[in-house]
Enzyme design. Structure first.
Site, PDB file in Angstrom:
ATOM      1  N   LYS A   8       0.859  -1.192   0.000  1.00 61.34           N
ATOM      2  CA  LYS A   8       0.000   0.000   0.000  1.00 61.34           C
ATOM      3  C   LYS A   8       0.893   1.240   0.000  1.00 61.34           C
ATOM      4  CE  LYS A   8      -3.990   1.879   2.554  1.00 61.34           C
ATOM      5  NZ  LYS A   8      -4.872   1.707   3.741  1.00 61.34           N
ATOM      6  N   SER A  40      -9.637   2.047   2.876  1.00 63.44           N
ATOM      7  CA  SER A  40      -8.720   2.758   2.008  1.00 63.44           C
ATOM      8  C   SER A  40      -7.705   1.859   1.298  1.00 63.44           C
ATOM      9  CB  SER A  40      -7.966   3.801   2.832  1.00 63.44           C
ATOM     10  OG  SER A  40      -7.183   3.152   3.821  1.00 63.44           O
ATOM     11  N   SER A  94     -10.194  -0.263   6.997  1.00 61.68           N
ATOM     12  CA  SER A  94      -9.555  -0.072   5.693  1.00 61.68           C
ATOM     13  C   SER A  94      -8.929  -1.309   5.070  1.00 61.68           C
ATOM     14  CB  SER A  94      -8.485   1.014   5.784  1.00 61.68           C
ATOM     15  OG  SER A  94      -9.083   2.273   5.800  1.00 61.68           O
TER      16      SER A  94
END
Lengths: 490, 475
Positions: free
Chosen positions: A67, A142, A166
């Site tokens: 990420k 996210s 997330s």
């Protein structure tokens, strides 16, 4: 396509030389580029990624995704924000270093909601992330790009971070596994902070065992993170034996029962029915599942407590983004106006709104009313859960109100217009309030789109929670599933 | 002097001595090369986290105890949020809710009189970077970012510039004695904020408080207070006290005045909240006991002992306790069984003058107490004169050779009564005429006899003993 196999299978193939690490990495990069056209899952694809040595480590020589809010030495790390659009760190996050030491090969940095402050995958500076099961739909966020790329079979796992849900919500919307371990099991050093007291590192995989393998490799006490703890006596992978007879789970009546939602859509009805079916599977495995009632007022407070605490911490955490030391320099006469320019032009409106909320909450005259009270309610919720965890191994609940919504917010996203559903949407935040280990696994399909179920347990009880998820996963047909998507091969 | 009662509160920031910074593993030391003592966390690179330096907490707790403060049950920190280019994180990690010490009280000496000073709190925090401003640019040096600071806040209980400076001197000395800081104002290790107000002598309500920020020397603290009291008094005298407003001013060294910086309405809301990256941890009784044991004997106690037990004058005692190095040197001398008064005399007269002249520290002074003792011993035994002692002292320092090298048999003073008596007898019998003249009243001939003895011994006779024997023989 070999890349869609599990970590253990890939390791076996590498060891027996049925495939080389270089071939795997090449295939992964190729696949990343393909799906990126559709899903926009990557901020950076490491074209020049090379295969690595295959050792005893299960993850050696195997590609993975990171990420974009993990600091990676020499690799662009933007947090999907314009404020860091050219930022190339000179140090790597501890979790990334731990994987690197074991021979894991990063092939890309995945797109995310700007600094993790969103749950849709639509606030990334490089554009919207699309769901590989249906590109008209969102992945949630996210960790949107991580979820999309794992679901699309780019690599067996990607790193995520989880402040509210997330990791665990995008996992559900993408039909994969999302696991955030107990707070502090994985060092946060090098993870761009959103709300430090709620931020967790974790991973997205296609099966529970892979999640165990990856977190085993990421975790460990870190002298650079005082909230990390020594977990050297915990080996998640070897704790997975599937023996769950006698385990006790509970679900919260006020969240999971259809009676709470008089205006429920068909999709929500189906989702909750499917949840109950999954509970039956657990019962067949010898797991006791009880319905427990929790004060509705307390449950209703969850989303606002989350907003108060996360926005407050975020405004402070992101005060370092001034464009003075890193990030593009703002324009203006004098340093204060340069900072203002950098921040005004760098952040998306969503983030700015959250900063305003956070600032407001922290103001002297508001602190007691909002911030301190939110901390108190957080404690009440956590205490309630800890009390229940004395009796139960874990909490099991459906994730969200159903399948991934459409990105344009139009048809099909017909869940409900019911205030009550906000708790159903946001209950995963309980796991962040308490730092509890929490894992989402796929538990079925509605209209050919995946839905998920979540199990959350007491702090430090990760092995137990994973083992229950592992047993349940084994009794369902969704392990290691891949989103079948059409990609144009030019 | 103002006819009004002056009320002063102080905030004293002092850099702590430690190997590494308070929340960073970067070195905590003065470095002339900018941005040399830094780690990623000192520049707030994304993802970096603070890690508390336990040694700094230990030192902060020690000072909390020395100041008679109450220590908290748990140690934790708060964030003070504001934007400034010297603050890379956009917040300072400090202590606001539960500082390392609250409600303390100490007695200080102001011109020989005891004064009680109440301590509001003492807390541990990090310093900011330092800025250098040029015509159209500013440079930032992050060496200082994250250096441990102890901030001490007094109640508004000081009533003159003298008291304020006496308190600061007292604290500076205390920090040095406890070895928690070099407390060197020349290195910018101490900075003060001063709150000043005036009120009518018998008024019950405090006057309007004016804050003067960031004063970097005690002399300037003194001058700033004097100026500020004068400014406020003049306004009050003129019936314009309403022009004294709650504000922050700074001291301008060149003009010796204070200048408006910002008023109360511009006060920043620092939005303090708990630092989430540093877990709360319990301060155990055992740890506090351990720290307590390490608190050295402080100047006030030492001074008392020097006067009462060693018979030093108050003046000498004051000079010696001014620096811990002096006091330690003196005590080592006493432990070596030197006469305390002699040791004090050598220290206050010869040694301090010498190190001041050559601008060296006492710890770098060649003649350690053990080496000094080589001289003092001979002096006490009378084998050398005090004049010789001084000569040996300087020679030894000049050549950095032990004093014993200069105390040879050749130049040793003759103090033996028998030897001197023999010599004197001989001189008396050889100078019958002068003896008679002396006895007939020509007493100034006494020096002639002393001279003869000195001539005979080539100056090595102990003059005191010679005079004693001569008086005995002639009178």
């Amino acid at each position: 396509m070999d890349i869609i196999k599990t970590i253990e299978e890939l390791h076996e193939m590498l060891v027996s030389k049925k495939i080389t690490s270089s071939e795997l990495v090449k295939e992964s990069v190729k696949r990343a580029k393909e799906i990126n056209k559709v899903c926009n899952a990557f901020v950076t694809i490491l074209d020049d990624a090379k295969g690595g040595e295959v050792t005893d480590s299960l993850i050696s020589g195997i590609p993975y995704g990171i990420k974009d809010n993990y600091s990676t030495k020499g690799i662009l790390s933007t947090g999907s924000s314009n404020t860091l659009k050219d930022y190339v760190p000179f140090f790597s996050a501890t979790a990334v270093l731990n994987l690197e030491k074991k021979g894991a090969i990063p092939v890309g940095k995945t797109t995310m909601d700007e600094f993790g402050m969103g749950g849709t995958g639509t606030t990334c500076h490089t554009g919207v992330v699309r769901n590989p099961w249906d590109p008209k739909r969102m992945c949630a966020g996210s960790s949107s790009g991580s979820a999309a790329s794992v679901a699309a079979g780019v690599f067996p796992y990607a790193l995520g971070s989880d402040t509210g849900d997330s990791i665990r919500k995008p996992a559900a919307f993408c039909g994969i596994v999302g696991y955030k371990p107990t707070y502090g099991m994985i060092s946060r050093y090098g993870l761009f902070p959103f709300a430090s007291s709620l931020d967790h590192c974790g991973c997205l995989t296609r099966c529970v065992k892979d999640a165990a393998i990856v977190v085993d490799a990421m975790k460990g006490i870190d002298k650079y993170d005082q909230t990390s703890w020594d977990s050297s006596n915990i080996n998640l992978t070897s704790s997975l034996n599937g023996l769950v007879k006698g385990k006790k789970l509970f679900y919260i009546k006020e969240i999971a029962n259809i009676e709470n939602y008089p205006n429920a859509s068909d999709e929500l009805k189906e989702h909750l029915e499917n949840f109950k079916k999954t509970l039956d599977i657990l019962k067949d495995l010898g797991v006791t599942v009880h319905e427990v009632s929790v004060d509705q007022t307390l449950l209703n407070a969850i989303p606002s407590v989350y907003v108060c605490l996360s926005c407050a911490e975020a405004t402070s955490n992101m005060s370092n983004l001034t464009g003075i030391i890193f990030g593009p320099r703002g324009k203006g006469n004098g340093v204060m106006s340069m900072m203002e320019d950098h921040r005004t032009n760098g952040f998306s409106p969503l983030i700015k709104r959250r900063f305003v909320i956070g600032s407001y909450i922290l103001q002297k005259e508001n602190q007691e009313k909002y911030f301190v009270n939110a901390q108190r309610v957080r404690r009440l919720i956590v205490n309630k859960m800890k009390e229940l965890f004395k009796e139960y191994d874990g909490l099991i609940l459906p994730v969200s109100t159903g399948v991934a919504p459409y990105l344009d917010g139009s048809k099909g996203n017909d869940t409900v217009n019911d205030d009550n559903t906000s708790v159903l949407e946001e209950h995963l935040q309980i796991g962040n309030f308490g730092g509890f280990p929490s894992i989402t696994i796929p538990n079925g399909f509605i209209n050919n789109l995946p839905v998920g179920i979540n199990i959350t347990g007491n702090c430090y009880d990760d092995a137990n929670i994973l083992n229950i998820a592992y047993a349940l996963e084994s009794a369902m047909p969704y392990k290691n599933q891949i989103a079948k998507m059409e990609v144009n091969n030019e | 002097m103002s006819k009004y009662k002056v009320v002063i509160g102080l905030e004293m920031h002092c850099e702590l001595k430690s190997n590494s910074k308070v929340f960073s593993s970067a070195e905590n030391s003065y470095n002339e090369i900018p941005n040399a003592n830094i780690r990623p966390v000192d520049m707030a690179f994304p993802g970096t986290l603070p890690v508390v330096n336990k040694e700094c907490v230990r030192k902060a707790l020690m000072m909390s105890m020395v100041l008679g403060c109450t220590q908290p049950e748990y140690m934790y920190f708060d964030r003070k949020n504001y934007y400034y280019p010297d603050l890379p994180k956009g917040y300072q990690i400090t202590q606001s809710h539960d500082p390392v010490g609250v409600n303390g009280k100490i007695i200080i000496d102001v011109n020989g009189k005891d004064k009680e000073v109440l301590i509001h709190d003492i807390h541990l925090e990090e310093d900011a970077a330092s800025l250098d401003h040029y015509y159209d640019t500013s440079l930032i040096d992050y060496n200082r970012a994250g250096v441990p600071l102890l901030e001490l806040v007094t109640e508004p209980c000081l009533n003159s510039a003298e008291e304020a400076v006496a308190f600061l001197e007292h604290m500076r000395r205390t920090y040095q004695y406890c070895d928690v800081s070099e407390a060197d104002t020349k290195k910018g290790q101490i900075r003060c904020d001063v709150n000043v107000s005036i009120m009518d002598e018998n008024a019950t309500e405090l006057g309007t408080k004016v804050e003067i920020k960031n004063i970097n020397s005690f002399g300037n603290v003194y001058d700033a207070i004097i100026y500020e009291v004068k400014r406020q008094s003049e306004l009050k005298d003129a019936g314009r006290y309403d022009e004294v407003v709650q504000e922050t001013r700074r001291f301008d060294e060149e003009s010796g005045t204070t200048i408006h910086m910002r008023s109360k309405v511009d006060a920043i809301d620092y939005k303090y909240f708990v630092e989430p990256n540093i877990p709360k941890y319990k301060i155990t009784k055992e740890w506090l006991e351990e720290i307590k044991k390490d608190i050295p004997v402080l100047p006030r106690e030492r001074k008392e002992k020097y006067i009462n037990e060693y018979g030093l004058s108050e003046y000498d005692a004051n000079v010696i306790v001014r620096e811990k190095a002096y006091a330690d040197y003196f005590e080592e001398c006493v432990n070596l069984r030197m006469n305390p008064k002699t040791a004090a005399n050598w220290l206050t007269v010869q040694i301090i003058a010498y190190i001041n002249k050559y601008e060296i520290e006492l710890k770098d002074f060649y003649l350690t107490p053990a080496l000094l003792n080589q001289i003092i011993k001979e002096l006490a035994a009378g084998t050398i004169s005090s004049k010789q002692a001084k000569e040996i002292f300087f020679k030894s320092l000049e050549e950095e050779k032990e004093p014993k090298n200069y105390i040879t048999k050749d130049n040793a003073q003759i103090s033996s009564k028998e030897v001197l008596e023999d010599i004197i007898n001989k001189i008396i019998s050889n100078n019958e005429q002068q003896v008679n003249e002396y006895k007939n009243g020509k007493t100034n001939l006494f020096d002639y006899f002393v001279g003869q003895v000195m001539k005979e011994t080539r100056g090595k006779a102990n003059p005191t003993i010679v005079k004693d024997i001569l008086k005995q023989k002639l009178d």
